[in-house]
Design an enzyme around this catalytic site. Structure first.
Site, PDB file in Angstrom:
ATOM      1  CD  GLU A 311      -5.116  15.662 -14.091  1.00  0.00           C
ATOM      2  OE1 GLU A 311      -4.488  15.976 -15.135  1.00  0.00           O
ATOM      3  OE2 GLU A 311      -6.256  15.304 -14.095  1.00  0.00           O
ATOM      4  CE  LYS A 379      -4.205  13.103 -19.983  1.00  0.00           C
ATOM      5  NZ  LYS A 379      -4.751  14.422 -19.487  1.00  0.00           N
ATOM      6  CB  CYS A 431      -6.604  13.824 -17.095  1.00  0.00           C
ATOM      7  SG  CYS A 431      -7.937  15.161 -17.764  1.00  0.00           S
TER       8      CYS A 431
END
Length: 578
Positions: A311, A379, A431
């Site tokens: 990320e 995301k 994440c």
């Protein structure tokens, strides 16, 4: 009057009462310390089996308010210690680490509510004195723990269900925070955690609390009848038998021969270890990108099928920065390699307005060996105050306490990444999405060969956050029976097999998980999707946890209704017609 008030008026008795209360708070503090120490980095997992029972012991004989305060103290001590790494976020306001400190204290104050509520709920166990479950109670005595063996067994089960009910609550309320669920502390106890393929991680939490309360119940029986030999055995026989069954089942699964995997996919994971301050410094974008390319060139000296970046590895909007875009595509073409990379993305809004012309996304991209952008995932579960700031429309001053500028927009669906020439399909989580059990199961299709997590824990320096995050991710592999690849900015880069074993962990030459480098993974891929039938958890989700919530809710509702009826009944009347 003397019988009622004598104890509080007598100086010796008053001092004794104060000492007892102080010892109870000391026990609550120790319970919080035990809970924190059960999780990585310390990882003293055995303490998790003691902490809930110690918390309950501290609250024995207390009123509702004191029980809440004792549980809250235990929860606060735990949360302040376990989440200390929030203080390491390198963001300063007026030269002070005000925002990290406020976030640390605020989160701890919120999470401490759950142990406090658990302690209160535990002693609202809805059994009338004198019933078959509770046993006979002495006249005028307060029913703390049921006096019958059957009642105590039911009380321990109820307490475990109440803990799970609160865990499913914390996993969903206010966008959810299922970090350090109690069962996660047992991530290295492989035979036990296999139950997660049925119950999710919540089943492990359940058994830990059940055993902990049974140990408390055994201790209370020893104190009550010290001359009776082996009085404690009856308290432990049922939970320990259940534990033995689960261990036997888990060991059989771990010994089970895996179907032959005729194919192996070779993955290279790059860990650039970029400090968060450097990520925020746009003047360093070119230098850090060149270092990322240099590490990738080293990783690609071997025959690699897929190159993975974590990320936030790409320092600019990939699709809108031509130099960066060309460099990435050229790398894929020259080495004939698939790439999965983390980078920001943007999309112009259909109704742009000043200051809000586009939506920005924390994204991952799939790039083909021909140097074409094949797919992208955005995301879905954003970090509050890290990727978006709530309520800024009404409370704009909140934006002062965070480095977020504008914030991200959440994606709307999982996206499979298919690599046809490798006959491989994966799904990407970004994440902390991999700490959400119910979210991750949405990403697993029958054709999914493995999961990939791209993360950046560089926010938290070289702390326990990386280990705690990885420990939670272990359960996603077990729950869905899929290997999980973790590509992290500064650790923990690793791969976990479908049984929850940490097969390989990236370490530098000095043995640290936090430094820059790369690692190569040979991942076995079964030829036939029928060799990996869906788990019960994959099919039914958090059925066990929701059942605990419903059961506890119904029992507490029945207890509340009974208390209301008792309060309304005229004193001195039996209720029979005259």
């Amino acid at each position: 009057m003397r019988a009622r008030f004598g104890a509080s008026c007598h100086p010796v008795m008053g001092t004794r009462s104060q000492r007892l209360l102080r010892s109870r708070y000391a026990a609550a503090v120790v319970a919080g310390l035990f809970l924190a120490a059960a999780f990585p980095k310390l990882g003293l997992a055995g303490l998790a089996w003691v902490a809930p029972g110690l918390m309950a012991a501290a609250a024995l004989g207390q009123g509702l308010g004191d029980r809440f305060r004792l549980g809250y103290v235990a929860g606060l001590v735990y949360a302040l210690l376990a989440y200390y790494w929030l203080l390491l976020i390198p963001y300063r306001w007026l030269g002070l680490p005000l925002a990290p400190a406020l976030g640390w204290i605020g989160l701890a104050a919120y999470l401490a509510l759950y142990p406090a509520l658990w302690v209160c709920a535990l002693f609202l166990f809805p059994l009338r004195p004198g019933t078959a479950l509770s046993g006979s109670a002495e006249p005028g005595s307060r029913l703390e723990v049921p006096r019958s063996w059957l009642g105590r067994q039911a009380w321990c089960l109820y307490g475990a269900a109440a803990w799970v009910a609160l865990e499913i609550g914390v996993s969903h309320l206010f966008t959810g925070m299922p970090w350090n669920l109690l069962g996660v502390s047992q991530y290295q106890l492989l035979p036990l955690i296999q139950v997660a393929s049925v119950t999710g991680v919540y089943g492990v939490s359940f058994i830990v609390v059940w055993v902990s309360l049974a140990l408390l119940s055994a201790a209370l029986q020893v104190l009550r009848r010290p001359t009776t030999r082996s009085v404690w055995v009856g308290e432990l026989i049922v939970p320990f038998l259940a534990l033995a069954v689960l261990f036997n089942h888990g060991l059989r699964q771990l010994r089970e021969e895996q179907p032959a995997a005729p194919r192996r996919v070779r993955l290279a994971l790059v860990q650039p270890s970029i400090p968060q301050t450097l990520i925020w410094d746009s003047t360093q974008d070119r230098a850090r990108f060149q270092e990322l390319l240099r590490l990738s060139e080293q990783a690609l000296t071997n025959d690699v099928d897929v190159l993975i970046w974590p990320e936030a590895a790409v320092p600019s909007l990939l699709r809108y920065h031509q130099e960066t875009y060309d460099a990435v595509m050229d790398l894929a073409r020259r080495h004939k390699v698939w790439m999965i990379i983390g980078a920001d993305d943007a999309e112009r809004r259909p109704d742009p307005r000043p200051g809000a012309e586009a939506d920005f996304y924390n994204s991952s991209f799939l790039i083909s060996p021909e140097g074409t952008l094949e797919n992208r995932y955005r995301k879905r579960n954003l970090v509050i105050f890290g990727e978006y700031v709530p309520l800024t429309r009404w409370l704009p001053f909140l934006a002062w306490f965070t480095p977020v500028q504008g914030g991200f927009t959440p994606g709307d669906r999982p996206v499979p990444f298919r690599m046809p020439n490798l006959r491989v399909q994966t799904a990407v989580l970004i994440c902390f999405e991999d700490i959400f059990p119910s979210l991750v199961r949405e990403y697993v299709e029958p054709e999914t060969d493995f999961l990939v997590n791209l993360t950046n824990n560089g926010w938290f320096g070289e702390s326990a956050a990386q280990w705690q995050h990885a420990a939670a991710a272990v359960f996603r592999a077990v729950e869905n029976r899929r290997p999980l690849i973790r590509s992290a900015n500064n650790g923990l880069s690793c791969w976990v097999d479908e049984r929850g074993r940490l097969r390989q962990v990236f370490r530098t030459a000095s043995g640290s998980i936090y430094g820059p480098g790369w690692m190569e993974v040979e991942l076995p891929v079964p030829e036939d999707i029928h060799q990996r039938p869906p788990t019960f958890y994959r099919q039914h989700g958090d059925l066990f946890a929701w059942a605990c919530l419903v059961a506890v809710g119904l029992l507490l509702a029945a207890q509340t209704a009974r208390a209301i009826r008792k309060r309304r009944r005229p004193s001195g009347l039996s209720g029979a017609p005259i």
